[in-house]
Design an enzyme around this catalytic site. Structure first.
Site, PDB file in Angstrom:
ATOM      1  CB  VAL A   7      -9.044  -6.403  17.218  1.00  0.00           C
ATOM      2  CG1 VAL A   7      -9.698  -7.565  16.469  1.00  0.00           C
ATOM      3  CG2 VAL A   7      -9.959  -5.176  17.183  1.00  0.00           C
TER       4      VAL A   7
ATOM      5  CB  SER B 165      -7.029   2.703  15.956  1.00  0.00           C
ATOM      6  OG  SER B 165      -6.711   2.398  17.299  1.00  0.00           O
TER       7      SER B 165
ATOM      8  CE1 TYR C  45      -1.711   1.248  14.844  1.00  0.00           C
ATOM      9  CE2 TYR C  45      -2.858   2.417  16.591  1.00  0.00           C
ATOM     10  CZ  TYR C  45      -2.812   1.398  15.659  1.00  0.00           C
ATOM     11  OH  TYR C  45      -3.883   0.551  15.534  1.00  0.00           O
TER      12      TYR C  45
ATOM     13  CB  VAL D  79      -0.980   0.030   1.193  1.00  0.00           C
ATOM     14  CG1 VAL D  79      -1.984  -1.109   1.099  1.00  0.00           C
ATOM     15  CG2 VAL D  79      -0.253   0.027   2.531  1.00  0.00           C
TER      16      VAL D  79
ATOM     17  CE  LYS E 215      -4.554   2.391  12.600  1.00  0.00           C
ATOM     18  NZ  LYS E 215      -5.120   1.640  11.439  1.00  0.00           N
TER      19      LYS E 215
END
Length: 277
Positions: A206, A156, A173, A81, A177
């Site tokens: 998760v 997230s 991160y 990606v 997000k």
């Protein structure tokens, strides 16, 4: 196993990144079970700043088998990606087979939480630029078909709250997000005239290999131990961790006609985690 004669997504095609395992695999299997054919993409390689093992070609092959077991068709390709040309090539292979595109799930992501500056660069490249590349690759087909569509961007709980440590990878991160929410809101406005809906989902923890590995578990333990006021990382509902299928259920609803007027929404799927913040 034969596919049921009719499902809520029958006749549609879904393009899913990060599809070799975890949430991406769950999305592919659930949307296939609902009637969609699948274009599945995953890096199936290593990124130096990521301490835990990433998905492999064997993982992607396992996703292919699970999707085919529903009776759906699938085109699976390795693709990065971070590389718009690589991603477009993977999508084109699916379009050559299926002839159309209706659903995009920009799910590919990494969590190099304990990494330094290289972790910042990689997590921004994958989790933010990779989402941008995914949507941009899909837009020409979705628009030219004139039949609308649905795009879901995986963010997230860390995309709606300032969660993390002082490590550059962790800050990156959360920044990536959060950035996904900006992408979602802009694309929702840009694409509304074409009846293309764009939403984001925001899970708390998760049970996937990205979270359930020794490196991420160690980082979470250190985050609690090193803080004078340890962050409350628990959910409000009495469940410690969600399953990939919990997130896939929400995605399946968002891309279905039941959610046909829902766009521009940042949807927590978090057992009440964010409500406590």
């Amino acid at each position: 196993m034969g596919r049921p004669a009719e499902g809520p997504l029958s006749g549609r095609v879904a393009f899913i990144t990060g599809a070799a395992r975890g949430q991406g695999r769950a999305h592919a299997v659930r949307l296939a079970a609902d009637g969609a054919d699948v274009i599945a993409v995953d890096l199936c390689g290593r990124i130096a700043s990521v301490p835990y093992p990433l998905a492999t070609a064997d993982d992607l092959a396992a996703t292919v088998k699970l999707v085919e077991d529903t009776g759906a068709r699938i085109v699976a390709r390795q693709g990065d990606v971070r590389d718009a040309a690589s991603l477009s090539s993977a999508l084109r292979a699916g379009l050559n087979e299926f002839g159309r595109l209706d659903i995009v799930v920009a799910n590919a992501g990494i969590a190099p939480m304990q990494s330094g500056p290289e972790g910042w660069r990689d997590v921004i490249d994958v989790n933010l630029s990779g989402v941008h590349h995914t949507v941009e690759a899909a837009i020409p087909t979705l628009v030219s078909q004139g039949a609308g569509g649905s795009i879901v961007l995986t963010s997230s709980a860390a995309g709606l709250a300032g969660i993390g440590s002082a490590d550059a990878g962790s800050i990156g991160y959360a920044a990536a997000k959060h950035g996904v929410v900006g992408l979602m809101r802009v694309y929702a406005n840009l694409l509304a005239q074409h009846n293309i809906r764009v939403n984001s989902i925001h899970p708390s923890g998760v049970d996937t290999p990205m979270i359930n590995n020794e490196f991420t578990r160690q980082w979470l333990a250190q985050l609690v131990a090193q803080s004078d006021s340890p962050p409350d990382m628990g959910n409000a509902l009495p469940v410690q961790v969600l399953t990939p299928e919990d997130i896939a259920n929400a995605v399946a609803w968002l891309v279905s006609d039941q959610a046909r007027y829902i766009t521009g929404v940042a949807l927590p799927v978090d057992a009440g985690f964010l409500n406590k913040k």
